[in-house]
Design a protein around this motif. Structure first.
Motif, PDB file in Angstrom:
ATOM      1  N   LEU A 108      10.869 -50.576  80.657  1.00  0.00           N
ATOM      2  CA  LEU A 108      11.925 -50.249  79.697  1.00  0.00           C
ATOM      3  C   LEU A 108      12.131 -51.389  78.711  1.00  0.00           C
ATOM      4  O   LEU A 108      12.285 -51.170  77.502  1.00  0.00           O
ATOM      5  CB  LEU A 108      13.230 -49.943  80.422  1.00  0.00           C
ATOM      6  CG  LEU A 108      13.220 -48.671  81.260  1.00  0.00           C
ATOM      7  CD1 LEU A 108      14.523 -48.545  82.036  1.00  0.00           C
ATOM      8  CD2 LEU A 108      13.003 -47.458  80.403  1.00  0.00           C
ATOM      9  N   ARG A 109      12.150 -52.612  79.204  1.00  0.00           N
ATOM     10  CA  ARG A 109      12.302 -53.771  78.312  1.00  0.00           C
ATOM     11  C   ARG A 109      11.133 -53.877  77.347  1.00  0.00           C
ATOM     12  O   ARG A 109      11.306 -54.188  76.176  1.00  0.00           O
ATOM     13  CB  ARG A 109      12.410 -55.068  79.135  1.00  0.00           C
ATOM     14  CG  ARG A 109      13.677 -55.227  79.920  1.00  0.00           C
ATOM     15  CD  ARG A 109      14.887 -55.374  79.008  1.00  0.00           C
ATOM     16  NE  ARG A 109      14.772 -56.465  78.090  1.00  0.00           N
ATOM     17  CZ  ARG A 109      15.242 -57.684  78.277  1.00  0.00           C
ATOM     18  NH1 ARG A 109      15.907 -57.961  79.354  1.00  0.00           N
ATOM     19  NH2 ARG A 109      15.069 -58.607  77.359  1.00  0.00           N
ATOM     20  N   GLU A 110       9.922 -53.592  77.838  1.00  0.00           N
ATOM     21  CA  GLU A 110       8.745 -53.636  76.969  1.00  0.00           C
ATOM     22  C   GLU A 110       8.854 -52.590  75.871  1.00  0.00           C
ATOM     23  O   GLU A 110       8.523 -52.842  74.714  1.00  0.00           O
ATOM     24  CB  GLU A 110       7.477 -53.410  77.805  1.00  0.00           C
ATOM     25  CG  GLU A 110       6.190 -53.584  77.048  1.00  0.00           C
ATOM     26  CD  GLU A 110       5.701 -52.306  76.397  1.00  0.00           C
ATOM     27  OE1 GLU A 110       4.997 -52.393  75.372  1.00  0.00           O
ATOM     28  OE2 GLU A 110       6.029 -51.216  76.894  1.00  0.00           O
ATOM     29  N   ALA A 111       9.329 -51.399  76.207  1.00  0.00           N
ATOM     30  CA  ALA A 111       9.487 -50.344  75.203  1.00  0.00           C
ATOM     31  C   ALA A 111      10.526 -50.741  74.158  1.00  0.00           C
ATOM     32  O   ALA A 111      10.328 -50.516  72.955  1.00  0.00           O
ATOM     33  CB  ALA A 111       9.876 -49.034  75.875  1.00  0.00           C
ATOM     34  N   GLN A 112      11.627 -51.351  74.604  1.00  0.00           N
ATOM     35  CA  GLN A 112      12.645 -51.819  73.658  1.00  0.00           C
ATOM     36  C   GLN A 112      12.075 -52.891  72.738  1.00  0.00           C
ATOM     37  O   GLN A 112      12.249 -52.842  71.515  1.00  0.00           O
ATOM     38  CB  GLN A 112      13.847 -52.401  74.401  1.00  0.00           C
ATOM     39  CG  GLN A 112      14.786 -51.386  74.969  1.00  0.00           C
ATOM     40  CD  GLN A 112      15.946 -52.046  75.694  1.00  0.00           C
ATOM     41  OE1 GLN A 112      15.824 -53.158  76.203  1.00  0.00           O
ATOM     42  NE2 GLN A 112      17.060 -51.356  75.752  1.00  0.00           N
ATOM     43  N   ASP A 113      11.401 -53.849  73.317  1.00  0.00           N
ATOM     44  CA  ASP A 113      10.860 -54.957  72.522  1.00  0.00           C
ATOM     45  C   ASP A 113       9.758 -54.482  71.574  1.00  0.00           C
ATOM     46  O   ASP A 113       9.655 -54.960  70.451  1.00  0.00           O
ATOM     47  CB  ASP A 113      10.331 -56.060  73.442  1.00  0.00           C
ATOM     48  CG  ASP A 113      11.450 -56.740  74.216  1.00  0.00           C
ATOM     49  OD1 ASP A 113      12.622 -56.605  73.807  1.00  0.00           O
ATOM     50  OD2 ASP A 113      11.161 -57.396  75.234  1.00  0.00           O
ATOM     51  N   ARG A 114       8.937 -53.520  72.018  1.00  0.00           N
ATOM     52  CA  ARG A 114       7.896 -52.977  71.143  1.00  0.00           C
ATOM     53  C   ARG A 114       8.526 -52.274  69.956  1.00  0.00           C
ATOM     54  O   ARG A 114       8.083 -52.422  68.815  1.00  0.00           O
ATOM     55  CB  ARG A 114       7.002 -52.011  71.911  1.00  0.00           C
ATOM     56  CG  ARG A 114       5.874 -51.465  71.073  1.00  0.00           C
ATOM     57  CD  ARG A 114       4.870 -50.587  71.825  1.00  0.00           C
ATOM     58  NE  ARG A 114       5.185 -50.249  73.185  1.00  0.00           N
ATOM     59  CZ  ARG A 114       5.799 -49.114  73.563  1.00  0.00           C
ATOM     60  NH1 ARG A 114       6.179 -48.233  72.682  1.00  0.00           N
ATOM     61  NH2 ARG A 114       6.021 -48.869  74.838  1.00  0.00           N
ATOM     62  N   SER A 115       9.595 -51.531  70.202  1.00  0.00           N
ATOM     63  CA  SER A 115      10.281 -50.841  69.111  1.00  0.00           C
ATOM     64  C   SER A 115      10.862 -51.841  68.114  1.00  0.00           C
ATOM     65  O   SER A 115      10.756 -51.658  66.899  1.00  0.00           O
ATOM     66  CB  SER A 115      11.385 -49.955  69.667  1.00  0.00           C
ATOM     67  OG  SER A 115      12.159 -49.421  68.640  1.00  0.00           O
ATOM     68  N   ARG A 116      11.461 -52.915  68.621  1.00  0.00           N
ATOM     69  CA  ARG A 116      12.013 -53.942  67.730  1.00  0.00           C
ATOM     70  C   ARG A 116      10.911 -54.619  66.923  1.00  0.00           C
ATOM     71  O   ARG A 116      11.075 -54.891  65.732  1.00  0.00           O
ATOM     72  CB  ARG A 116      12.775 -54.984  68.544  1.00  0.00           C
ATOM     73  CG  ARG A 116      14.103 -54.484  69.039  1.00  0.00           C
ATOM     74  CD  ARG A 116      14.878 -55.575  69.731  1.00  0.00           C
ATOM     75  NE  ARG A 116      16.076 -55.013  70.329  1.00  0.00           N
ATOM     76  CZ  ARG A 116      16.550 -55.338  71.511  1.00  0.00           C
ATOM     77  NH1 ARG A 116      15.913 -56.249  72.230  1.00  0.00           N
ATOM     78  NH2 ARG A 116      17.634 -54.776  71.980  1.00  0.00           N
TER      79      ARG A 116
END
Length: 162
Positions: A108-116
């Motif tokens: 989930l953190r990776e998905a958030q950071d990728r989106s940012r």
């Protein structure tokens, strides 16, 4: 959990098969809702982004249905202590469950950071294109200004001589 979009918040509700609301929250980024069903049937859940119509959001949700089966047969009805092998199996199983939870958290953190990062990349690209256009306009303006310094202007060049 809201992964991307807006202020990272959504509305959510859960209804039982009788239409009774058993869970309702507004503007939440992350929440957990444990519930033991009493009525058989189809439960309805809804995520709403009604208050934020311009930003799209990505939501992660996870269902865990039913109780986890016992690791060893007749483990719940045991009256004797576990053997060393059985105890090691229980410990390994608990450690693996912790690893699964950690992997989900990191995904989930990776998905958030990728989106940012993708959002930042788009902004930097637009900024670079804008700077390039401004640089081109300024250079053409400077060339035309310098050219006007070196062109000779004759006061009567457009009239016929008398």
């Amino acid at each position: 959990q809201v992964i991307t979009g807006g202020h990272y918040d959504v509305d959510c509700y859960v209804e039982d098969p009788n239409g009774r609301t058993i869970y309702k929250e507004t503007k939440k980024q992350y929440d957990s809702f444990p519930h033991h069903t009493e009525v058989k049937g189809v439960y309805t859940f809804c995520f709403s982004n009604e208050f934020s119509t311009f930003s799209h959001k990505t939501v992660y949700f996870d269902f865990q249905v039913g109780d986890e089966p016992p690791i060893l047969p007749d483990m719940n009805n045991r009256v004797t202590a576990l053997t060393q092998m059985e105890s090691a199996c229980v410990t390994i199983h608990e450690a693996l469950n912790t690893v699964i939870d950690s992997q989900t958290h990191y995904r989930l953190r990776e998905a958030q950071d990728r989106s940012r990062a993708e959002d930042l990349n788009v902004r930097v690209s637009y900024w670079s294109v804008g700077e390039t256009l401004i640089l081109f306009v300024v250079s053409v303006g400077q060339v035309m200004l310098l050219k006007s310094f070196f062109t000779e202007k004759r006061p009567g060049s457009g009239r016929a001589g008398t």
